[in-house]
Design a protein around this motif. Structure first.
Motif, mmCIF file in Angstrom:
data_model
loop_
_atom_site.group_PDB
_atom_site.id
_atom_site.type_symbol
_atom_site.label_atom_id
_atom_site.label_comp_id
_atom_site.label_asym_id
_atom_site.label_seq_id
_atom_site.Cartn_x
_atom_site.Cartn_y
_atom_site.Cartn_z
ATOM 1 N N CYS A 147 -1.504 9.838 6.495
ATOM 2 C CA CYS A 147 -2.104 8.500 6.516
ATOM 3 C C CYS A 147 -1.080 7.436 6.133
ATOM 4 O O CYS A 147 -1.031 6.360 6.754
ATOM 5 C CB CYS A 147 -3.309 8.441 5.577
ATOM 6 S SG CYS A 147 -4.726 9.383 6.179
ATOM 7 N N LEU A 148 -0.240 7.710 5.154
ATOM 8 C CA LEU A 148 0.799 6.762 4.769
ATOM 9 C C LEU A 148 1.818 6.579 5.901
ATOM 10 O O LEU A 148 2.271 5.464 6.156
ATOM 11 C CB LEU A 148 1.499 7.223 3.488
ATOM 12 C CG LEU A 148 0.644 7.177 2.230
ATOM 13 C CD1 LEU A 148 1.372 7.836 1.056
ATOM 14 C CD2 LEU A 148 0.243 5.757 1.887
ATOM 15 N N GLU A 183 0.594 11.719 -8.570
ATOM 16 C CA GLU A 183 -0.625 11.597 -7.779
ATOM 17 C C GLU A 183 -0.560 12.527 -6.563
ATOM 18 O O GLU A 183 0.513 12.976 -6.162
ATOM 19 C CB GLU A 183 -0.834 10.144 -7.350
ATOM 20 C CG GLU A 183 -1.098 9.223 -8.538
ATOM 21 C CD GLU A 183 -1.227 7.755 -8.147
ATOM 22 O OE1 GLU A 183 -1.173 7.427 -6.945
ATOM 23 O OE2 GLU A 183 -1.372 6.925 -9.067
ATOM 24 N N ARG A 204 -2.832 12.943 3.108
ATOM 25 C CA ARG A 204 -2.503 11.673 2.462
ATOM 26 C C ARG A 204 -1.154 11.143 2.963
ATOM 27 O O ARG A 204 -1.020 9.968 3.282
ATOM 28 C CB ARG A 204 -2.467 11.859 0.947
ATOM 29 C CG ARG A 204 -2.339 10.534 0.207
ATOM 30 C CD ARG A 204 -2.719 10.690 -1.265
ATOM 31 N NE ARG A 204 -2.820 9.365 -1.856
ATOM 32 C CZ ARG A 204 -2.221 9.005 -2.974
ATOM 33 N NH1 ARG A 204 -1.489 9.876 -3.632
ATOM 34 N NH2 ARG A 204 -2.364 7.792 -3.439
ATOM 35 N N ALA A 232 1.487 3.748 -3.229
ATOM 36 C CA ALA A 232 1.084 5.152 -3.117
ATOM 37 C C ALA A 232 2.268 6.093 -3.360
ATOM 38 O O ALA A 232 2.139 7.084 -4.093
ATOM 39 C CB ALA A 232 0.472 5.413 -1.746
ATOM 40 N N ALA A 265 -0.192 14.451 -3.224
ATOM 41 C CA ALA A 265 0.717 14.307 -2.081
ATOM 42 C C ALA A 265 0.350 15.329 -1.012
ATOM 43 O O ALA A 265 1.204 16.037 -0.490
ATOM 44 C CB ALA A 265 2.163 14.474 -2.518
ATOM 45 N N THR A 304 0.817 -1.209 0.000
ATOM 46 C CA THR A 304 0.000 0.000 0.000
ATOM 47 C C THR A 304 0.852 1.260 0.000
ATOM 48 O O THR A 304 0.673 2.150 -0.842
ATOM 49 C CB THR A 304 -0.935 0.010 1.231
ATOM 50 O OG1 THR A 304 -1.776 -1.141 1.180
ATOM 51 C CG2 THR A 304 -1.769 1.271 1.286
ATOM 52 N N VAL A 305 1.767 1.341 0.951
ATOM 53 C CA VAL A 305 2.627 2.528 1.047
ATOM 54 C C VAL A 305 3.513 2.632 -0.190
ATOM 55 O O VAL A 305 3.655 3.715 -0.764
ATOM 56 C CB VAL A 305 3.467 2.494 2.345
ATOM 57 C CG1 VAL A 305 4.497 3.617 2.361
ATOM 58 C CG2 VAL A 305 2.560 2.590 3.569
ATOM 59 N N GLY A 313 3.126 6.024 -6.995
ATOM 60 C CA GLY A 313 2.157 6.828 -7.742
ATOM 61 C C GLY A 313 2.452 8.314 -7.646
ATOM 62 O O GLY A 313 2.330 9.057 -8.632
ATOM 63 N N ILE A 314 2.863 8.743 -6.470
ATOM 64 C CA ILE A 314 3.218 10.160 -6.281
ATOM 65 C C ILE A 314 4.441 10.511 -7.127
ATOM 66 O O ILE A 314 4.466 11.533 -7.812
ATOM 67 C CB ILE A 314 3.473 10.449 -4.779
ATOM 68 C CG1 ILE A 314 2.160 10.371 -3.995
ATOM 69 C CG2 ILE A 314 4.142 11.807 -4.597
ATOM 70 C CD1 ILE A 314 2.338 10.341 -2.479
#
Length: 109
Positions: free
Chosen positions: A89-90, A80, A86, A71, A82, A67-68, A74-75
């Motif tokens: 949460c990461l 995506e 968000r 994400a 940042a 997940t991390v 993706g950033i």
């Protein structure tokens, strides 16, 4: 050693997600092959780590790394979002992964 296998399994989880994105819905051959190979390696390494790690802990860490990692990838690769929330949460997911590692004995059998 099983924690190392688990972390590498998590890295392959990120790899298959990235390959899947590049496969454009499995319409591009090489990224599609990369997806399947990385998936297989990820699950195989998870299975090996489960020989001595508790299922709940190992699965949570494996998916958390995926997940991390996905994400953050993706950033970096696709710009995506940042936002502060968000990222926070990461960081909380990452804190949970570290906490599980620190609080889990090596043998879960």
């Amino acid at each position: 050693m099983n924690w190392i296998l688990l972390v590498v399994a998590g890295v392959f989880e990120v790899a298959w997600a990235v390959c899947m994105k590049y496969s454009c819905g499995f319409t591009k051959l090489l990224p599609s092959i990369g997806t399947v190979v990385a998936m297989g390696l990820s699950v195989l390494l998870l299975a090996l780590a489960l020989k001595s790690l508790p299922l709940g802990t190992a699965y949570a860490v494996w998916t958390g790394i995926g997940t991390v990692g996905a994400a953050v990838t993706g950033i970096i690769l696709w710009g995506e979002s940042a936002t502060f929330w968000r990222i926070l949460c990461l960081v909380m997911i990452l804190s949970g992964i570290i906490g599980l590692k620190l609080l889990t004995p090596e043998s879960g059998q």
